[in-house]
Motif scaffolding. Structure first.
Motif, PDB file in Angstrom:
ATOM      1  N   ARG A  94      11.763 -30.228   7.403  1.00 64.15           N
ATOM      2  CA  ARG A  94      11.644 -30.192   8.691  1.00 64.15           C
ATOM      3  C   ARG A  94      10.138 -30.397   8.939  1.00 64.15           C
ATOM      4  O   ARG A  94       9.160 -29.837   8.423  1.00 64.15           O
ATOM      5  N   TYR A  95       9.671 -31.153   9.974  1.00 60.29           N
ATOM      6  CA  TYR A  95       8.240 -31.596  10.227  1.00 60.29           C
ATOM      7  C   TYR A  95       8.195 -31.266  11.785  1.00 60.29           C
ATOM      8  O   TYR A  95       9.057 -31.439  12.502  1.00 60.29           O
ATOM      9  N   ARG A  96       6.934 -30.878  12.283  1.00 64.39           N
ATOM     10  CA  ARG A  96       6.845 -30.803  13.720  1.00 64.39           C
ATOM     11  C   ARG A  96       5.145 -31.116  14.188  1.00 64.39           C
ATOM     12  O   ARG A  96       4.241 -30.866  13.512  1.00 64.39           O
ATOM     13  N   LEU A  97       5.378 -31.722  15.146  1.00 63.78           N
ATOM     14  CA  LEU A  97       4.042 -32.123  15.626  1.00 63.78           C
ATOM     15  C   LEU A  97       3.650 -31.495  17.151  1.00 63.78           C
ATOM     16  O   LEU A  97       4.455 -31.396  18.030  1.00 63.78           O
ATOM     17  N   MET A  98       2.568 -30.893  17.245  1.00 64.33           N
ATOM     18  CA  MET A  98       2.088 -29.889  18.398  1.00 64.33           C
ATOM     19  C   MET A  98       0.769 -30.374  18.954  1.00 64.33           C
ATOM     20  O   MET A  98      -0.081 -29.901  18.774  1.00 64.33           O
ATOM     21  N   PRO A  99       0.899 -31.562  19.788  1.00 68.68           N
ATOM     22  CA  PRO A  99      -0.337 -31.824  20.730  1.00 68.68           C
ATOM     23  C   PRO A  99      -0.474 -30.733  21.913  1.00 68.68           C
ATOM     24  O   PRO A  99       0.355 -30.388  22.503  1.00 68.68           O
ATOM     25  N   LYS A 100      -1.725 -30.485  21.830  1.00 68.96           N
ATOM     26  CA  LYS A 100      -2.114 -29.325  22.831  1.00 68.96           C
ATOM     27  C   LYS A 100      -1.502 -27.978  22.411  1.00 68.96           C
ATOM     28  O   LYS A 100      -1.114 -27.251  23.516  1.00 68.96           O
ATOM     29  N   ASN A 101      -1.151 -27.883  21.067  1.00 75.66           N
ATOM     30  CA  ASN A 101      -0.319 -26.844  20.604  1.00 75.66           C
ATOM     31  C   ASN A 101       0.947 -26.420  21.291  1.00 75.66           C
ATOM     32  O   ASN A 101       1.646 -25.225  21.406  1.00 75.66           O
ATOM     33  N   VAL A 102       1.686 -27.657  21.655  1.00 83.69           N
ATOM     34  CA  VAL A 102       2.976 -27.567  22.311  1.00 83.69           C
ATOM     35  C   VAL A 102       3.866 -28.374  21.593  1.00 83.69           C
ATOM     36  O   VAL A 102       3.500 -29.443  21.201  1.00 83.69           O
ATOM     37  N   ALA A 103       5.309 -27.810  21.327  1.00 88.66           N
ATOM     38  CA  ALA A 103       6.143 -28.234  20.503  1.00 88.66           C
ATOM     39  C   ALA A 103       6.623 -29.615  21.321  1.00 88.66           C
ATOM     40  O   ALA A 103       7.321 -29.437  22.098  1.00 88.66           O
ATOM     41  N   CYS A 104       6.132 -30.581  20.539  1.00 90.40           N
ATOM     42  CA  CYS A 104       6.513 -31.985  21.031  1.00 90.40           C
ATOM     43  C   CYS A 104       7.597 -32.751  20.263  1.00 90.40           C
ATOM     44  O   CYS A 104       8.689 -32.989  20.764  1.00 90.40           O
ATOM     45  N   LEU A 105       7.411 -32.912  19.019  1.00 91.04           N
ATOM     46  CA  LEU A 105       8.088 -34.012  18.333  1.00 91.04           C
ATOM     47  C   LEU A 105       8.349 -33.230  17.076  1.00 91.04           C
ATOM     48  O   LEU A 105       7.731 -32.222  16.321  1.00 91.04           O
ATOM     49  N   GLU A 106       9.729 -33.153  16.532  1.00 92.42           N
ATOM     50  CA  GLU A 106      10.270 -32.675  15.257  1.00 92.42           C
ATOM     51  C   GLU A 106      11.072 -33.773  14.533  1.00 92.42           C
ATOM     52  O   GLU A 106      11.313 -34.765  14.990  1.00 92.42           O
ATOM     53  N   TYR A 107      11.265 -33.434  13.109  1.00 95.22           N
ATOM     54  CA  TYR A 107      11.805 -34.235  12.184  1.00 95.22           C
ATOM     55  C   TYR A 107      12.595 -33.535  11.203  1.00 95.22           C
ATOM     56  O   TYR A 107      11.812 -32.769  10.344  1.00 95.22           O
ATOM     57  N   LYS A 108      13.938 -33.693  11.258  1.00 95.19           N
ATOM     58  CA  LYS A 108      14.616 -32.901  10.365  1.00 95.19           C
ATOM     59  C   LYS A 108      15.856 -33.798   9.933  1.00 95.19           C
ATOM     60  O   LYS A 108      16.377 -34.649  10.792  1.00 95.19           O
ATOM     61  N   LYS A 109      16.396 -33.428   8.902  1.00 94.99           N
ATOM     62  CA  LYS A 109      17.683 -34.230   8.298  1.00 94.99           C
ATOM     63  C   LYS A 109      17.525 -36.077   8.617  1.00 94.99           C
ATOM     64  O   LYS A 109      18.440 -36.455   8.971  1.00 94.99           O
ATOM     65  N   GLY A 110      16.313 -36.492   8.332  1.00102.06           N
ATOM     66  CA  GLY A 110      16.088 -37.701   8.273  1.00102.06           C
ATOM     67  C   GLY A 110      15.889 -38.469   9.874  1.00102.06           C
ATOM     68  O   GLY A 110      15.921 -39.621   9.947  1.00102.06           O
ATOM     69  N   GLN A 111      15.886 -37.510  10.977  1.00 95.47           N
ATOM     70  CA  GLN A 111      15.839 -38.038  12.201  1.00 95.47           C
ATOM     71  C   GLN A 111      14.823 -37.274  12.777  1.00 95.47           C
ATOM     72  O   GLN A 111      14.350 -36.344  12.898  1.00 95.47           O
ATOM     73  N   ALA A 112      14.293 -38.365  13.887  1.00 88.43           N
ATOM     74  CA  ALA A 112      13.193 -37.676  14.760  1.00 88.43           C
ATOM     75  C   ALA A 112      13.840 -37.316  16.247  1.00 88.43           C
ATOM     76  O   ALA A 112      14.686 -38.105  16.444  1.00 88.43           O
ATOM     77  N   MET A 113      13.230 -36.428  16.798  1.00 85.46           N
ATOM     78  CA  MET A 113      13.671 -35.997  17.966  1.00 85.46           C
ATOM     79  C   MET A 113      12.573 -35.057  18.844  1.00 85.46           C
ATOM     80  O   MET A 113      11.649 -34.770  18.299  1.00 85.46           O
ATOM     81  N   MET A 114      12.946 -34.831  20.022  1.00 86.15           N
ATOM     82  CA  MET A 114      12.156 -34.013  20.849  1.00 86.15           C
ATOM     83  C   MET A 114      12.036 -32.863  20.723  1.00 86.15           C
ATOM     84  O   MET A 114      13.282 -32.064  20.095  1.00 86.15           O
ATOM     85  N   ASP A 115      11.004 -31.926  20.781  1.00 91.85           N
ATOM     86  CA  ASP A 115      10.840 -30.406  20.317  1.00 91.85           C
ATOM     87  C   ASP A 115      11.240 -29.749  21.526  1.00 91.85           C
ATOM     88  O   ASP A 115      11.328 -30.255  22.600  1.00 91.85           O
ATOM     89  N   SER A 116      11.056 -28.338  21.446  1.00 93.95           N
ATOM     90  CA  SER A 116      11.550 -27.534  22.400  1.00 93.95           C
ATOM     91  C   SER A 116      10.500 -27.314  23.444  1.00 93.95           C
ATOM     92  O   SER A 116      10.639 -26.920  24.763  1.00 93.95           O
ATOM     93  N   GLY A 117       9.006 -27.671  23.427  1.00 91.70           N
ATOM     94  CA  GLY A 117       8.300 -27.659  24.341  1.00 91.70           C
ATOM     95  C   GLY A 117       7.294 -26.139  24.384  1.00 91.70           C
ATOM     96  O   GLY A 117       6.565 -26.248  25.348  1.00 91.70           O
ATOM     97  N   MET A 118       7.601 -25.545  23.647  1.00 88.86           N
ATOM     98  CA  MET A 118       7.107 -24.225  23.664  1.00 88.86           C
ATOM     99  C   MET A 118       5.451 -24.301  23.405  1.00 88.86           C
ATOM    100  O   MET A 118       5.050 -24.987  22.721  1.00 88.86           O
ATOM    101  N   ASP A 119       4.585 -23.578  24.331  1.00 83.11           N
ATOM    102  CA  ASP A 119       3.232 -23.768  24.104  1.00 83.11           C
ATOM    103  C   ASP A 119       2.851 -22.321  23.288  1.00 83.11           C
ATOM    104  O   ASP A 119       2.840 -21.446  23.604  1.00 83.11           O
ATOM    105  N   MET A 120       2.366 -22.611  21.949  1.00 84.05           N
ATOM    106  CA  MET A 120       1.932 -21.790  21.113  1.00 84.05           C
ATOM    107  C   MET A 120       0.880 -20.965  21.286  1.00 84.05           C
ATOM    108  O   MET A 120       0.459 -20.042  20.907  1.00 84.05           O
ATOM    109  N   SER A 121      -0.049 -21.754  22.048  1.00 86.72           N
ATOM    110  CA  SER A 121      -1.258 -20.976  22.605  1.00 86.72           C
ATOM    111  C   SER A 121      -1.329 -19.983  23.803  1.00 86.72           C
ATOM    112  O   SER A 121      -2.451 -19.175  23.735  1.00 86.72           O
TER     113      SER A 121
END
Length: 827
Positions: A306-333
């Motif tokens: 699994r990979y995750r991308l957090m612009p502005k520390n917000v869960a935006c994109l993730e990648y798992k099982k060979g597919q890219a998808m939108m993440d949960s939108g949680m604000d980590m900060s």
């Protein structure tokens, strides 16, 4: 020729013939056929010779009627043997001495009686000769008390153990030598075993360290291979331009806030609405293509899931099982979630350098690590804070480049992270098989205490509960006594691996304690073997030295002739007398047992006085002074005389048979030249020859019961010794003592002895020695202050000063009365 004796029924004795002292055993004259009553056969010459002897005896007035063939013998008189003092000696050597000196009649020799009584010997349970040396004396018994085989075995073992212990006790050097040998063997054996054990433990520890470091190196390399692609991903996000607008579109908190304090596993989360921003088809495709390439290039399939991308520390994109998808939108900060708050603060507030790795923790049914890498804004020189329309710095543009991390403004873009399947990595590492193959257990943890806070990796309270990385089944048994700790550095921080052996012995090899036990047994057995050998050697040496002097033994061992000349030695002879009545009801074993008890005690007395025991023939006892170790004639005579007095006192006052009967002895002492030496090679004995032996034998045979007779030479030597002896001249019917073979000389009775004349009397101020009872005057008591009695050489336990009435003194010059009455009675 047969000898004849007289017949009582036809006695023809001249009036002037003196036959006093002769007894008349019944004898039988030869008949006309030449045979006596016992059917012995004679030829004509023998008959004629016998008739001539018979005629000569008749002409001399001797008895002429015979009934048997025994010689006429001298009666046992009060002057020669004492009243009825028949000896039990088998005087085989009496031919060297006149027959008138007490040769016992066959009727009074107890050994002759026992030999003729077959029933006495038939009743004995005697083991065959070939086995006698294997069995102790205790097993010989009357048949009616015959022991069982088990009893014989037990008695034999007990006898051997007791005899062994007595020998070791009397010779401490045997014990010391045995212990030294056992200790030497045990010491050398322990050195060898311990050296081998240390080598084994060192090898095991080296193996443990090697396996632990090899495993840690594998994990370190795999971590780098799994997490290093995050750096490539960060650079792609910054410079590809595909994701530049994501941070601007998400904006600062609380832009596009969707929900507050949503409960999720581990805490609360603030959710922002990233739909329409992070679900764009172009963005997802670019994200997927980027990660597909990175995964295939680094061969991370199944390891990074699994990979995750957090612009502005917000869960935006993730990648798992060979597919890219939108993440949960949680604000980590800006969420009240302990874990994500810790990650945001570590990355941006604390400005974590390098990869931020956390774990392992459970994510669903998987044990995983997660790694975070901060993405800072582009080069400050490339900031777009100026408004293109007005040319002035736009505050909005400035705020757009900062992120509010729990109240702290940081200039950052966000972060990227991935997840590593820790369970899969452990499986690929074969960590359990690695340690199982070397029979070891391990406990792998992340070091949380005493760490360098400048090193990479999460630290502090949130990570304590996740310190454990991997362990074997019995790792809970590891401690400092059976394991070692190996530290290694990794992207996750400092790893410590405790590796060891959890068996009962720990590092100690299984063969160590059995080897030690075997060594102890072998050492003890070898010590016992040495002790047994030394005991046998000592017993053999003691036995030989008790029969032959040491200097004679050395010559015999060299096959040299042993002969010595002694100018003047003193010999003591003693014989048991007046024993026929007592021995009449005793068996052979009882007689032998009695003699053994008596002579054993005499041996101890002889050893105490320093005289040399020569031999025991029958029941005759012989000791010598002045040989084989030469000393002055006076000292030798004194030793023998004191021994004789001590031995006589023991027999008279102490010794009783086991049946409670009293025995009597007669003794003689003589001083003359002699020759000593060993004759023959087989069964050699140290013997004495010469005048001293013959004179002492005559002194004994002509002595009286419970009397000590000494020769005139011995008398003179005792007169000039440093002890005072009471010596009474012997007078038989106002005549001198008869020395045999027609020779006459003065002989003396040895009555008593003391250090000085005053010691013969018991007066106030004298001292009585306890327990021997000898008396010493005050002067001698001060002179002889050692704990040894100067008279009997026994140990003095106490000295009692006499306070009673005075007893008369003895006139040493005149001597005591011939009846041998004592002048001292114990108080």
């Amino acid at each position: 020729m047969k000898a004849f004796s007289n017949d009582k029924s036809s006695r023809h004795v001249s009036e002037d013939q003196d036959l006093t002292g002769f007894h008349e055993p019944a004898a039988e004259a030869p008949n006309e056929e030449g045979a006596s009553g016992n059917d012995d056969t004679f030829d004509t010459a023998v008959i004629n010779e016998a008739q001539e002897a018979f005629a000569r005896a008749s002409s001399q007035g001797l008895p002429t009627s015979f009934k048997n063939s025994y010689t006429m013998q001298r009666k046992s008189s009060i002057d020669t043997l004492g009243a009825g003092t028949a000896s039990i000696s088998n005087d085989s050597h009496s031919k060297t001495v006149t027959s008138s000196l007490g040769n016992s009649s066959s009727g009074k020799n107890i050994w002759n009686r026992l030999l003729r009584n077959e029933s006495v010997w038939d009743s004995l349970n005697v083991t065959p000769n070939e086995d006698e040396d294997m069995l102790p004396q205790e097993i010989y018994c009357e048949k009616k008390f015959q022991p069982s085989g088990l009893s014989i075995v037990c008695l034999t073992i007990w006898y051997e153990i007791r005899h062994f212990c007595k020998t070791v006790y009397s010779h401490p050097t045997i014990l010391l030598a045995s212990l030294a040998v056992a200790g030497l063997v045990a010491g050398l054996g322990m050195w060898a075993i311990t050296s081998e054990k240390d080598a084994y433990v060192s090898d095991k520890m080296t193996t443990a360290e090697f396996v632990a470091k090899e495993t840690a190196m594998y994990f370190s390399n795999e971590f780098k291979r799994a997490f290093i692609p995050l750096y490539s991903l960060r650079e792609a996000v910054l410079h590809s331009g595909y994701f530049d607008e994501l941070a601007t579109q998400i904006g600062r908190y609380p832009n596009i806030l969707k929900e507050n304090d949503v409960e999720i596993p581990g805490g609360l989360a603030n959710i922002r609405d990233v739909a329409g921003i992070c679900d764009g088809e172009d963005v997802l495709q670019k994200w997927e293509d980027l990660l597909d390439a990175s995964t295939s290039e680094n061969d991370l399939e199944g390891l990074i899931f699994r990979y995750r991308l957090m612009p502005k520390n917000v869960a935006c994109l993730e990648y798992k099982k060979g597919q890219a998808m939108m993440d949960s939108g949680m604000d980590m900060s800006n969420s009240a979630h302990p874990f994500w708050s810790m990650v945001a603060e570590d990355l941006f507030v604390k400005r974590w350098k390098g990869l931020h790795t956390f774990g392992p923790f459970m994510a669903g049914d998987q044990e995983v690590f997660c790694t975070h890498l901060a993405i800072w804004n582009k080069d400050p020189n490339a900031r777009d804070w100026v408004n293109e329309d007005t040319g002035a710095i736009s505050f909005e543009n400035v705020r757009d480049d900062y992120i509010d991390v729990h109240g702290t403004e940081v200039e950052a873009w966000g972060f990227v992270m991935n997840y590593l399947n820790w369970g899969e990595l452990k499986k690929r590492s074969k960590i359990y098989d690695r340690f199982a193959n070397v029979d070891m257990d391990f406990y792998l943890t992340r070091k949380e205490d005493e760490i360098d806070w400048t090193l990479s990796g999460p630290k502090g309270e949130p990570t304590y509960q996740f310190a454990h990385l991997a362990s074997s089944e019995n790792s809970h048994l590891l401690d400092d006594s059976n394991s070692i700790v190996i530290e290694t550095e990794s992207l996750h921080g400092t790893w410590t691996n405790r590796v060891g052996i959890t068996s009962a012995n720990g590092w100690t090899p299984e063969w160590y304690w059995p080897s030690v036990a075997c060594l102890i047994v072998i050492s003890l057995l070898l010590g016992m073997l040495v002790a047994s050998t030394l005991v046998k050697s000592q017993l053999h040496r003691d036995l030989v030295e008790s029969m032959i002097p040491k200097k004679a033994i050395k010559k015999l061992q060299r096959n040299q002739t042993v002969i010595e000349k002694f100018n003047l030695i003193t010999i003591f002879y003693a014989d048991v007398v007046d024993f026929s009545g007592v021995a009449g009801s005793m068996s052979a074993i009882q007689v032998m047992d009695m003699l053994n008890d008596l002579f054993s005690e005499l041996d101890r007395i002889a050893k105490r006085h320093g005289v040399y025991k020569v031999e025991t023939v029958g029941n005759r006892y012989m000791v010598v002074g002045g040989a084989p170790n030469p000393e002055s004639a006076r000292a030798a005579a004194k030793r023998v005389a004191l021994f004789a007095l001590d031995a006589m006192a023991f027999v008279d006052n102490i010794f009783l048979t086991k049946e409670g009967d009293k025995v009597f002895i007669r003794a003689g002492i003589a001083s003359n030249p002699a020759v000593g030496g060993c004759v023959g090679k087989a069964m050699p004995r140290y013997c004495f020859f010469g005048d001293a032996v013959d004179a002492a034998s005559r002194m004994e045979k002509s002595s009286q019961k419970m009397k000590i007779q000494c020769s005139e030479v011995t008398y003179r030597l005792l007169q000039y010794s440093n002890m005072k002896f009471v010596l009474t001249k012997r007078i038989d019917n106002d005549q001198k003592g008869n020395m045999g073979s027609g020779a006459h000389q003065d002989t003396y009775w040895v009555e008593m002895a003391s250090p000085c004349e005053k010691c013969f009397g018991l007066t106030q101020g004298s001292f009585v020695l306890h327990p021997c009872g000898h008396v010493m005057c005050a002067g001698c008591n001060a002179k002889h202050n050692l704990n040894v009695c100067p008279t009997c050489r026994s140990k003095v336990e106490d000295r009692i000063e006499w306070q009673g009435k005075n007893h008369k003194d003895i006139d040493v010059e005149k001597g005591a009365s011939d009846d041998g009455s004592a002048i001292f009675q114990s108080p």
